[in-house]
Write a protein that holds these residues in place. Structure first.
Motif, PDB file in Angstrom:
ATOM      1  N   ASN A 257       0.844  -1.193   0.000  1.00 36.68           N
ATOM      2  CA  ASN A 257       0.000   0.000   0.000  1.00 36.68           C
ATOM      3  C   ASN A 257       0.884   1.249   0.000  1.00 36.68           C
ATOM      4  O   ASN A 257       1.218   1.803   1.054  1.00 36.68           O
ATOM      5  N   THR A 258       1.278   1.672  -1.178  1.00 37.47           N
ATOM      6  CA  THR A 258       2.236   2.762  -1.323  1.00 37.47           C
ATOM      7  C   THR A 258       1.771   3.754  -2.380  1.00 37.47           C
ATOM      8  O   THR A 258       1.254   3.349  -3.426  1.00 37.47           O
ATOM      9  N   LEU A 259       1.943   5.021  -2.093  1.00 37.70           N
ATOM     10  CA  LEU A 259       1.692   6.069  -3.080  1.00 37.70           C
ATOM     11  C   LEU A 259       2.999   6.430  -3.773  1.00 37.70           C
ATOM     12  O   LEU A 259       4.053   6.505  -3.128  1.00 37.70           O
ATOM     13  N   ARG A 260       2.913   6.642  -5.065  1.00 34.25           N
ATOM     14  CA  ARG A 260       4.061   7.165  -5.817  1.00 34.25           C
ATOM     15  C   ARG A 260       3.657   8.518  -6.400  1.00 34.25           C
ATOM     16  O   ARG A 260       2.720   8.596  -7.188  1.00 34.25           O
ATOM     17  N   ILE A 261       4.373   9.546  -5.999  1.00 32.83           N
ATOM     18  CA  ILE A 261       4.110  10.897  -6.490  1.00 32.83           C
ATOM     19  C   ILE A 261       5.281  11.288  -7.380  1.00 32.83           C
ATOM     20  O   ILE A 261       6.395  11.503  -6.900  1.00 32.83           O
ATOM     21  N   ALA A 262       5.041  11.362  -8.669  1.00 32.00           N
ATOM     22  CA  ALA A 262       6.086  11.734  -9.625  1.00 32.00           C
ATOM     23  C   ALA A 262       6.003  13.229  -9.888  1.00 32.00           C
ATOM     24  O   ALA A 262       4.948  13.750 -10.260  1.00 32.00           O
ATOM     25  N   VAL A 263       7.103  13.913  -9.680  1.00 32.62           N
ATOM     26  CA  VAL A 263       7.189  15.353  -9.926  1.00 32.62           C
ATOM     27  C   VAL A 263       7.965  15.540 -11.219  1.00 32.62           C
ATOM     28  O   VAL A 263       9.160  15.246 -11.294  1.00 32.62           O
ATOM     29  N   GLU A 264       7.277  16.024 -12.255  1.00 36.97           N
ATOM     30  CA  GLU A 264       7.866  16.136 -13.591  1.00 36.97           C
ATOM     31  C   GLU A 264       8.284  17.576 -13.885  1.00 36.97           C
ATOM     32  O   GLU A 264       7.519  18.518 -13.637  1.00 36.97           O
ATOM     33  N   ALA A 265       9.495  17.724 -14.409  1.00 36.02           N
ATOM     34  CA  ALA A 265       9.968  19.029 -14.870  1.00 36.02           C
ATOM     35  C   ALA A 265       9.565  19.194 -16.335  1.00 36.02           C
ATOM     36  O   ALA A 265      10.045  18.465 -17.197  1.00 36.02           O
ATOM     37  N   LYS A 266       8.640  20.126 -16.593  1.00 41.35           N
ATOM     38  CA  LYS A 266       8.164  20.315 -17.962  1.00 41.35           C
ATOM     39  C   LYS A 266       9.238  20.921 -18.858  1.00 41.35           C
ATOM     40  O   LYS A 266       9.227  20.713 -20.074  1.00 41.35           O
ATOM     41  N   GLU A 267      10.128  21.686 -18.257  1.00 43.96           N
ATOM     42  CA  GLU A 267      11.225  22.307 -19.012  1.00 43.96           C
ATOM     43  C   GLU A 267      12.542  21.940 -18.339  1.00 43.96           C
ATOM     44  O   GLU A 267      12.668  21.966 -17.116  1.00 43.96           O
ATOM     45  N   GLY A 268      13.524  21.607 -19.138  1.00 46.55           N
ATOM     46  CA  GLY A 268      14.826  21.277 -18.577  1.00 46.55           C
ATOM     47  C   GLY A 268      14.812  19.917 -17.895  1.00 46.55           C
ATOM     48  O   GLY A 268      14.106  18.991 -18.296  1.00 46.55           O
ATOM     49  N   SER A 269      15.626  19.795 -16.826  1.00 44.79           N
ATOM     50  CA  SER A 269      15.757  18.539 -16.102  1.00 44.79           C
ATOM     51  C   SER A 269      15.498  18.769 -14.623  1.00 44.79           C
ATOM     52  O   SER A 269      15.194  19.884 -14.187  1.00 44.79           O
ATOM     53  N   ILE A 270      15.650  17.695 -13.849  1.00 40.48           N
ATOM     54  CA  ILE A 270      15.432  17.806 -12.403  1.00 40.48           C
ATOM     55  C   ILE A 270      16.571  18.537 -11.712  1.00 40.48           C
ATOM     56  O   ILE A 270      16.426  18.946 -10.550  1.00 40.48           O
ATOM     57  N   PHE A 271      17.670  18.710 -12.414  1.00 39.62           N
ATOM     58  CA  PHE A 271      18.823  19.383 -11.793  1.00 39.62           C
ATOM     59  C   PHE A 271      18.673  20.885 -11.957  1.00 39.62           C
ATOM     60  O   PHE A 271      19.413  21.560 -12.672  1.00 39.62           O
ATOM     61  N   ASP A 272      17.659  21.380 -11.266  1.00 45.73           N
ATOM     62  CA  ASP A 272      17.304  22.799 -11.294  1.00 45.73           C
ATOM     63  C   ASP A 272      16.939  23.201  -9.868  1.00 45.73           C
ATOM     64  O   ASP A 272      16.211  22.464  -9.173  1.00 45.73           O
TER      65      ASP A 272
END
Length: 543
Positions: free
Chosen positions: A88-103
């Motif tokens: 019973n786990t939630l996965r919340i994906a945070v997407e960067a619409k521009e560029g990458s996660i290294f912001d």
């Protein structure tokens, strides 16, 4: 067409005076000779259970949705403390619409969102993971030996140098495909949920949890960031949100059934009584559930529809019998008792057969299905009293309108005259199948269709055949979120866990690691396996 004129009132009264009140079965005498008491008792029960129904909750439990008696599931439940993050786990994906996660802005959004999710009641906080979690670490080999630390270091300040260090740490963490997408466009916040809220001991309210997640989604989504959420808790929350629309459909069902029944009878008072008794059955059922410790879930919520529909069907039969007797000049009380005699045993047998049919679902070892079976059986049992007993008693007081009674009798006589002179074309067509040529064709066609059905049944698939949650529409928000996570991460929500048990401290022995490594290689070759993770693999990385 023959016609039976209505009898004068004194003839109807005489019919009542000639009726022997001591006739009929013991149950009939007990009920109809104490009509007022029975009516008041039903009114009291309705008020009490109606009040109880106000405490009815709509929720679901993770363990109720799985076959807890299955060896795999029993093994999981026995070892669930060692398997935190699975189930019973939630996965919340945070997407960067521009560029990458290294912001810097992106990482700050992930931090704020992680902090807020961390405080939600029911979250198993020690096992929650994200880029900012101290437990998410990297390991590397340097000239001084093994080195490591959190993926986002304590001295992170958002500068280009810090962001570059985060990139290096991510690549050395082994979390690519797990917490970080391979294209570096998104990262996951993994949120394990407790069986019960530790602070209160109460079960998680999935509706409230889903609403809280939606509030966070609305707060943090922007033209630069998108939020995707999957997990059992979110599916249930979305289902409960959708079930609010069920009330609209229920109201529409009541209106349609009422209109059809009135069109058939042309009697408003009796139509409303049938609807009233069917609704009383629903109220009794909804009141009994919290009284007996049950609740509605996204599956059993359909049972009140079923109970109402069955009640309308049986109620229409009772009303039709009383209506025809009144049309023949019988007093409404006598007509109600005659109808009770004719239809009570048959009606009770039919309802008991329905209850037994639902009870058969109890053999399925999934509690949510068993609860549905119990709920449906309770609803049908309630109908035995509300529609087989209460409805005739109420109709013995109100009767039916004289015009409706005469119309019902005229229709019956019209049908008899039609059968005596000329059959309806439809019935004439069906009569053809009583003759050998037509019957032979019908039997042969039935055998052919049976063979085709048998052949097609061999291709029947059991289980979820489409991606995402089958309870929701393919284009629902949840299924679109699920498609995003499946497309960008190697770890889907379908995880197969093989547990290798050893004596204490023996899991790191060479012989154990060698065996686990061989097993892992075999598992990697299975169709559908995307990736594997084991202690043997971690040992290789560390070495």
């Amino acid at each position: 067409m023959s016609h039976m004129p209505s009898l004068p009132a004194d003839a109807v009264i005489a019919d009542l005076n000639k009726f022997d009140q001591r006739s009929g079965t013991f149950a009939e005498r007990l009920l109809f000779n104490n009509r007022l008491a029975i009516t008041l008792i039903c009114l009291l029960i309705t008020l009490v259970l109606g009040y109880q129904a106000l405490g009815l909750s709509l929720n679901a439990a993770y363990e109720k949705m799985i076959p807890t008696g299955h060896p795999y599931i029993a093994n999981f439940l026995e070892n669930r403390k060692q398997l935190a993050g699975m189930g019973n786990t939630l996965r919340i994906a945070v997407e960067a619409k521009e560029g990458s996660i290294f912001d810097a802005d992106y990482l700050d959004t992930v931090r704020q969102l992680s902090d807020e999710v961390f405080l939600i009641p029911g979250v198993d906080r020690p096992y929650m993971k994200s880029l900012w979690a101290p437990a998410v670490r990297w390991t590397g080999v340097t000239e001084d030996g093994l080195d490591g630390g959190p993926v986002i270091p304590d001295d992170f300040d958002g500068s280009p140098q810090s962001l570059e260090q985060v990139r290096i740490n991510v690549e050395r963490s082994g979390e690519i495909g797990q917490l970080v997408a391979a294209n570096y466009k998104s990262s996951i916040i993994l949120v394990p949920l407790q069986e019960k809220i530790a602070e209160t001991g109460e079960r998680i309210d999935y509706h409230a949890l889903s609403q809280r997640i939606e509030q966070l989604r609305a707060k943090y989504e922007s033209d630069k960031v998108a939020i995707h959420v999957t997990g059992f808790a979110k599916v249930v929350g979305d289902l409960i949100d959708g079930l609010k629309q069920v009330l609209v459909f229920f109201a529409a069902a009541i209106a349609i059934c009422t209109a059809v029944l009135f069109w058939y009878t042309r009697c408003l008072r009796s139509t409303l009584l049938v609807v009233l008794c069917s609704m009383v059955a629903v109220v009794w059922l909804l009141g009994l559930l919290p009284t007996l410790g049950y609740e509605l879930d996204p599956y059993s919520v359909l049972v009140p529809f079923l109970v109402f529909a069955i009640g309308m069907s049986h109620g229409a039969q009772k009303m039709n019998g009383i209506m025809q007797d009144i049309g023949r000049g019988t007093h409404r009380l006598v007509a109600a008792r005659y109808t009770f005699r004719r239809l009570f045993l048959a009606g009770m047998t039919a309802l008991l057969a329905d209850a037994v049919g639902f009870a058969v679902l109890m053999v399925i070892d999934i509690q949510v299905i068993q609860d549905l079976a119990i709920t449906a059986s309770m609803g049908v049992a309630v109908l035995i009293f509300t529609n087989l007993v209460l409805l005739p008693i109420l109709l013995s007081y109100t009767g039916v309108s004289p015009a409706a009674a005469q119309r019902s009798l005229r229709d019956e006589l019209q049908e008899r005259d039609d059968r005596a002179h000329k059959k309806h074309p439809f019935w004439a067509f069906l009569d053809l199948f009583t003759r050998r040529p037509w019957a032979t064709v019908a039997v042969a066609l039935g055998l052919v269709l049976g063979g085709v059905g048998l052949a097609v049944s061999t291709q029947l698939k059991i289980g979820d055949t489409d991606p995402g949650a089958p309870e929701l529409r393919p284009d629902s928000r949840y299924n679109r979120d699920n498609a995003f996570i499946v497309a960008n991460y190697a770890a889907s929500s379908d995880v197969y866990i093989v547990m290798v048990k050893t004596p204490q401290y023996a899991c790191a022995h060479y012989s154990t690691l060698h065996t686990v490594d061989a097993l892992e290689r075999e598992l990697q070759q299975l169709p559908g396996v995307e990736t594997t993770s084991s202690l043997a693999g971690l040992a290789k990385t560390a070495n």
